[in-house]
Design an enzyme around this catalytic site. Structure first.
Site, PDB file in Angstrom:
ATOM      1  N   LYS A 241       0.832  -1.195   0.000  1.00 37.61           N
ATOM      2  CA  LYS A 241       0.000   0.000   0.000  1.00 37.61           C
ATOM      3  C   LYS A 241       0.874   1.256   0.000  1.00 37.61           C
ATOM      4  O   LYS A 241       0.591   2.238  -0.691  1.00 37.61           O
ATOM      5  CB  LYS A 241      -0.888  -0.011   1.242  1.00 37.61           C
ATOM      6  CG  LYS A 241      -1.977   1.037   1.238  1.00 37.61           C
ATOM      7  CD  LYS A 241      -3.148   0.581   0.407  1.00 37.61           C
ATOM      8  CE  LYS A 241      -4.322   1.528   0.547  1.00 37.61           C
ATOM      9  NZ  LYS A 241      -5.562   0.948   0.038  1.00 37.61           N
TER      10      LYS A 241
ATOM     11  N   ASN B 209     -13.409 -10.983  -5.092  1.00 35.18           N
ATOM     12  CA  ASN B 209     -12.132 -11.327  -5.722  1.00 35.18           C
ATOM     13  C   ASN B 209     -11.530 -12.548  -5.051  1.00 35.18           C
ATOM     14  O   ASN B 209     -11.575 -12.662  -3.837  1.00 35.18           O
ATOM     15  CB  ASN B 209     -11.148 -10.146  -5.596  1.00 35.18           C
ATOM     16  CG  ASN B 209     -10.766  -9.561  -6.940  1.00 35.18           C
ATOM     17  OD1 ASN B 209     -10.820 -10.250  -7.946  1.00 35.18           O
ATOM     18  ND2 ASN B 209     -10.367  -8.316  -6.951  1.00 35.18           N
TER      19      ASN B 209
END
Length: 765
Positions: free
Chosen positions: A98, A291
């Site tokens: 991230k 997902n």
């Protein structure tokens, strides 16, 4: 093995994270520390001056420290990226990832912080205590319902932005997709029936934002593991979920889906059945975001409802709902105005900016390089995550909303200057390759690799196939390639995923020999030599495949001398019409931007006319990367400060270029520091036609260019791409023996983009 990962991807990921040094982050100093005075300024006693300034006025922390560009990515590891509750230490690779996205997309520095704490009170106290260090807090992978409480309490306590990306990042992209999906269908959000599968943090945040956009709560139906969320239900409920409870006897998704205009899936794969889709309203919008397995696959939904508009969370389908579309740019805008929070107005501004960008045509070179769909429609409902215009649209919109809503400490007064500053950073980093990858993926071409048995080529082909950027053609022995694929644990399969030219056993052998004699017979290639070359020289074979139209581009050169390979390409492919000879440039991707250096490999001591020609060829390639060419003719002289032969030659080259291509922004002769610093250049020559920092550096000769290339690669820790061969009649490039698999993938994108352009040129075949 991790679920869903191939053996190759798993081993590659572990190598990626461990070499050449563990992890994905490092800290670098931004100020010099080379002498005693630097030390006195950086630490004792000089550091006392900014300390006292900040003590007197805390707002000055943004002026004298990195705080205003520093974000904390914080987790306790209780709900990690599809992996669940794996704990804070195991979550660290995700948090580092991230951090990399923040830096790559928006230039924001990040410390990832993994806290071993599950108690909400203690977790809030620990995060709140970090406020003096950071300009913003990004909460990540904290499980629901605790995440709601943690964010709410931190927002109340802190005077810096707190943003739970799992909730709000997803919600913003969903908001943009729903806005555009309903617009495409001619529907209003106020009247739309919305059905959600999933009621976790992300789903509830999405629904709350849709209400802010105008959706009516009475038109929203929520389902979860226990079925429909209805009034009076007492299992798996929390206060936020309760706000969406319906007074209904329906208990299943199948009962509430009929006539739905929007399906929002943030739950599990396969929960939305084709028969349910068939009962939805006209032109239904389906956001199947689970997902890696969506609630329904797009092809299954379209089989029963061809009018449906689909979004998923996957990159292999159009309309990917990806948080990276927004979170870096929301923080960029918030930090740049010193926002005290990220409020609803700022989130709605981001939704509007993203939705509007998807409707924009790709009107300039930058947009075309990003591979953006040619028109707003069913398969281009939201922008590509790699659209370089995202930061230019979202950050200013968020900054304006922060000021208008009264949460900006330092509102921006000159947005034109602000956008100009951001434009200079859009292509700064290795991320410059992503738009070119998207261009290649939009229309893949056939690329032949001469050294098809090499491990680096095979690993590159694995990535090329996975990314869908080209149809590879490998030159090599079938048995050897199949053995190496197995040896290296690669998942690609010969004949299915890529094609083969086997020098030992190919039915085209006689045709290739005849073609070579026809092409190069007047340059000393008799039938006997042609037979030998077609059996033994993979560069010649690849060049023939390209010349015969059996491939669209060629990559060769992992073995042998560059000049030898160049000779074969000159004989078989030749130069493009109107070009005197080949040239070569190398792209250097550094922390300060992307720079092209020419001519690094071909023309040893070019004339002024040849240098000008090289500059024109470089500019054409730079545009394929979405860059506006800014050309500096580099010398040991600054605008006439020396009369050396080299300086005179570069001066003459500038004059010739102005005749050849007067539209190009170029100037010289100038020294390297003048090329890279506008401040320095203006001191020497205030009337320079070159503005800003040059991104194409044309050197006076090959030794100078190659030395600059090699030094930049090592001293600036630059990522090299190339060399990129210029002036060939067909797209062909000679890569050097030091190239990595990653470098081959990058050059594949280069050759495919060039092949696309080649096919579009009038008179080309």
């Amino acid at each position: 093995m991790s679920e869903g990962l191939s053996s190759d991807l798993q081993s590659g990921a572990l190598i990626y994270h461990s070499h050449p040094r563990p992890g994905k982050l490092e800290i670098r100093a931004t100020k010099p520390l080379g002498n005693q005075r630097d030390l006195a300024l950086a630490y004792s006693p000089g550091v006392a001056a900014p300390c006292l300034e900040i003590a007197a006025d805390p707002d000055k922390a943004g002026l004298y420290t990195a705080r205003q560009n520093l974000v904390a990515v914080v987790t306790n590891g209780t709900a990690v990226l599809g992996l669940g509750d794996i704990g804070p230490l195991a979550a660290k690779p995700v948090m580092e990832g991230k951090a990399v996205l923040f830096k790559k997309f928006a230039g924001i520095d990040v410390f990832d912080i993994e806290l071993n704490e599950r108690d909400v009170d203690k977790l809030v106290d620990a995060i709140a205590a970090l406020e003096p260090t950071f300009g913003g807090i990004n909460l990540e992978d904290i499980k629901a319902p605790e995440c709601f409480e943690v964010e709410r309490r931190l927002r109340e306590k802190l005077s810096i932005p707190v943003f739970h990306d799992d909730q709000h990042g997803t919600a913003i992209i969903v908001g943009a997709a729903v806005t555009n999906g309903l617009k495409l269908a001619g529907k209003s959000i106020e009247e739309a029936k919305i059905v959600s599968s999933g009621a976790g943090a992300a789903a509830l945040a999405c629904l709350s934002l849709l209400v802010s956009l105008g959706a009516r709560r009475e038109n929203i139906w929520v389902t979860d593991l226990d079925g429909v969320v209805f009034k009076g239900r007492n299992t798996l409920m929390d206060p936020l979920k309760e706000t969406f409870a319906q007074d209904t006897s329906a208990r299943t998704l199948a009962e509430v889906i009929p006539n739905a205009d929007v399906f929002l899936g943030l739950s599990a794969g396969g929960v939305l059945k084709p028969d349910m889709v068939a009962k939805m309203a006209a032109t239904p919008l389906i956001l199947a975001l689970a997902n890696p397995h969506p609630e329904i696959l797009p092809e299954e939904a379209l089989a029963v409802r061809p009018d449906a508009v689909l979004c998923t969370g996957r990159s292999d389908y159009p309309n990917q709902v990806n948080n990276v579309l927004c979170f870096p740019y929301i923080f960029r805008g918030a930090l740049d105005v010193g926002a005290t929070t990220i409020n609803e107005a700022m989130k709605l501004a981001a939704v509007e900016a993203i939705a509007a960008l998807a409707q924009e045509p790709p009107a300039d070179e930058v947009a075309r390089a990003a591979g953006i769909a040619p028109a707003f429609g069913k398969t281009s409902l939201i922008p590509s995550p790699f659209d370089p215009r995202l930061m230019l649209r979202i950050a200013p919109a968020v900054a304006k909303a922060a000021a208008a809503s009264g949460v900006a400490r330092h509102p921006i007064t000159d947005f034109d200057a602000y956008r100009a500053k951001m434009e200079s950073t859009v292509f700064r980093s290795g991320f410059i390759m992503k738009p070119l990858m998207q261009t290649a993926k939009s229309n893949p071409r056939r690329v032949v690799y001469s050294e098809g048995e090499d491990e680096r080529v095979l690993r590159a082909v694995q990535s090329v196939v996975e990314e869908g950027i080209a149809r590879p053609i490998l030159i090599g022995r079938r048995a050897v390639i199949e053995k190496n694929l197995k040896k290296f644990g690669l998942a690609v399969t010969l004949d299915r995923d890529f094609d083969l030219i086997d020098p030992e056993n190919d039915p085209r052998y006689k045709d290739y020999v005849a073609s070579l004699v026809s092409i190069a017979g007047r340059r000393g290639v008799n039938p006997g030599l042609a037979r030998t070359l077609v059996r033994t020289n993979n560069t010649v074979i690849g060049a023939l495949a390209l010349a015969r139209g059996e491939a669209d581009g060629l990559l060769c050169g992992l073995e042998g001398r560059y000049t030898e390979r160049l000779g074969f390409l000159r004989d078989v492919i030749g130069v493009a019409p109107g070009v005197s000879d080949f040239a070569a440039m190398s792209l250097m991707i550094t922390s300060k931007g992307a720079f092209f250096i020419a001519d690094t490999h071909v023309r040893r001591d070019p004339s002024a006319a040849e240098i000008a020609e090289t500059a024109v060829l470089c500019a054409a390639h730079a545009r394929r990367f979405g860059l506006t060419p800014k050309i500096a003719f580099v010398s040991d002289s600054d605008f006439g400060s020396d009369d050396s032969p080299s300086a005179a030659k570069m001066r003459a080259a500038v004059d010739i270029l102005r005749e050849l291509a007067p539209e190009l922004e170029a100037d010289g002769e100038m020294k390297a520091d003048s090329a890279l610093s506008e401040v320095k250049r203006l001191r020497v020559f205030p009337d320079s036609r070159l503005k800003g920092v040059a991104n194409i550096l044309i050197m006076p000769n090959l030794p100078a260019a190659n030395i600059a290339y090699q030094m930049t690669k090592m001293m600036a820790d630059a990522l090299p791409v190339g060399p990129i061969l210029l002036g060939a009649a067909r797209p062909a490039h000679i890569i050097t023996p030091s190239v990595t698999a990653r470098g081959i993938v990058n050059m594949t994108a280069v050759v495919v983009a060039e092949a696309q352009h080649h096919a579009e040129e009038p008179g080309r075949t």
